[in-house]
Design an enzyme around this catalytic site. Structure first.
Site, short mmCIF file in Angstrom:
data_model
loop_
_atom_site.label_atom_id
_atom_site.label_comp_id
_atom_site.label_asym_id
_atom_site.label_seq_id
_atom_site.Cartn_x
_atom_site.Cartn_y
_atom_site.Cartn_z
N LYS A 181 -49.61 48.36 8.58
CA LYS A 181 -50.94 48.31 7.98
C LYS A 181 -50.89 48.73 6.50
O LYS A 181 -49.91 49.32 6.05
CB LYS A 181 -51.89 49.23 8.77
CG LYS A 181 -52.09 48.79 10.24
CD LYS A 181 -52.71 47.42 10.36
CE LYS A 181 -53.40 47.10 11.67
NZ LYS A 181 -52.61 46.96 12.88
C1 LIG Z 1 -53.34 46.98 14.46
C2 LIG Z 1 -54.66 46.63 15.04
C3 LIG Z 1 -55.26 47.42 16.02
C4 LIG Z 1 -54.56 48.54 16.71
O1 LIG Z 1 -54.15 49.53 15.90
P1 LIG Z 1 -53.24 50.72 16.51
O2 LIG Z 1 -53.33 51.78 15.47
O3 LIG Z 1 -51.87 50.15 16.65
O4 LIG Z 1 -53.83 51.11 17.80
C5 LIG Z 1 -56.55 47.13 16.42
N1 LIG Z 1 -57.20 46.07 15.91
C6 LIG Z 1 -56.64 45.25 15.00
C7 LIG Z 1 -57.43 44.11 14.47
C8 LIG Z 1 -55.34 45.49 14.55
O5 LIG Z 1 -54.74 44.66 13.69
#
Ligand SMILES: *Cc1c(COP(=O)(O)O)cnc(C)c1O
Length: 376
Positions: A181
């Site tokens: 991210k």
């Molecule tokens: C990465 C992601 C998540 C989950 O995030 P985590 O921190 O791994 O639980 C949820 N929604 C979207 C759209 C994502 O890209």
């Protein structure tokens, strides 16, 4: 690998901060977590942030704490990471999908009202690829029908739309600091909200429903007993993960400018390649530019994906439609044809590399390879 799919932007100073925590006696949720929460709230221009172990847990805890449960329905989008719909099911509710906009891939707010029933309790929009869903329209619908809004803002730390940021119009927004991210600590998440009660409850829900955490007890002069007020979970962000995030916040906006420049370079060339389309960033909207995805001929998508890999370009698929995953087909009886725009994106999408460390030469290499592959 000529162009890896993703490289993070952690620096020596971040490593030093984690080093300092490691050399201190206090590793779990404490001062550094609090420091991050305060700083992230300021960045988002919102009152409250609660540090958690993932966006998945932020979504789940928000739904659960706001009272979404068995017998309820929650409206969401089929084009997202599966966590969005899974957490609605974990809360005990039924995910009800609404098709997406052709241009952006975001949930189509004009189709939400038709999906509302007397069981509808919440709307869970996703700010796809970094562009916020139409929160003004979604909030107006939520108000009219008395629904909660929990934003999946995993892609949308830096975003704004119509002057609002993630969490400003919804009851809560869930963020992810997963490895790839824009803001990362490997695994982590947070919930942002304007609702003081929700924030306070979430601080208990993230740690077994306890009224005091270890830091409260550790820093008290004399031992203080804790009580357990509700059945909570275990998903508190610790000082170690928070240490990696604190300084990254200062660099986010400059890193985002680099992301923006890369996207503009992609878009200016791809605009001239007929076989390739891509989602549009709308006027009045600032995208966090988390993912750069393209849309190609569905018959050739996987072939193009593999040919890009053969040229040592990292790729991904974000996302294949959730309603067509086995679990959702079997449990809810979804089949092809339910959400045409979502299914079209699902079959055509390819994510190209996008991160601040990518050089212009690497962007051009990806563009050249893509041009040769699609016109071959
Ligand atoms: C990465 C992601 C998540 C989950 O995030 P985590 O921190 O791994 O639980 C949820 N929604 C979207 C759209 C994502 O890209």
């Amino acid at each position: 690998m000529k162009v890896p799919f993703y490289l993070h932007n952690l620096e020596e100073s971040d490593i030093e901060r984690i080093d300092n925590v490691l050399r201190s006696p206090f590793l779990t949720t404490g001062k550094v977590t609090g420091e991050f929460e305060t700083k992230f709230a300021a960045y988002l221009e919102i009152d409250h942030v609660v540090g958690l172990t993932s966006c998945t847990m932020a979504l789940f805890l928000a739904l659960k704490t706001l009272g979404v449960g068995p017998g309820d329905e929650a409206i969401t989008t089929p084009i997202s990471f599966v966590a969005t719909a899974n957490t609605i099911m974990h809360a005990g509710a039924v995910p009800v999908f609404v098709d997406v906009e052709k241009e952006t891939g975001n949930i189509d707010a004009s189709k939400i009202e038709a999906a509302i029933t007397e069981r509808t309790k919440a709307i869970v929009p996703v700010h796809l690829y970094g562009q916020m869903a139409d929160m003004k329209a979604i909030q107006a619908i939520a108000k009219k029908y008395g629904l909660l809004v929990v934003e999946d803002a995993a892609h949308a730390v830096e975003s704004s739309r119509d002057g609002y940021r993630s969490g400003h119009l919804g009851d809560a927004a869930a963020f992810s600091f997963y490895a790839t991210k824009n803001l990362t600590c490997g695994e982590g998440g947070a919930l942002a909200t304007t609702d003081a009660d929700l924030a306070e409850n979430l601080k208990k829900m993230r740690l077994h429903g306890m009224t005091k955490n270890a830091a409260d007890r550790y820093h008290a002069k004399r031992y203080e007993h804790y009580d357990v007020e509700m059945l909570g979970y275990k998903c508190n962000m610790d000082n170690l993960h928070a240490a990696l995030l604190v300084e990254q916040l200062d660099r986010l906006d400059s890193l985002n400018s680099r992301r923006q420049a890369i996207c503009e370079r992609y878009e200016s060339v791809l605009g001239d390649i007929n076989a390739v389309d891509f989602p549009k960033v709308l006027p009045g909207s600032k995208s966090a530019r988390h993912l750069f995805t393209i849309w190609v001929d569905p018959q050739r998508r996987d072939d193009i994906l593999w040919k890009l890999q053969e040229r040592e370009i990292g790729v991904a698929v974000n996302f294949r439609a959730i309603h067509l995953m086995k679990l959702y087909r079997e449990r809810f009886g979804y089949a092809e044809g339910s959400y045409p725009n979502a299914e079209s994106i699902s079959q055509r999408t390819i994510t190209l590399p996008l991160y601040p460390k990518m050089s212009d030469e690497q962007v051009d290499y990806v563009l050249q390879a893509l041009r040769e592959i699609v016109t071959a």
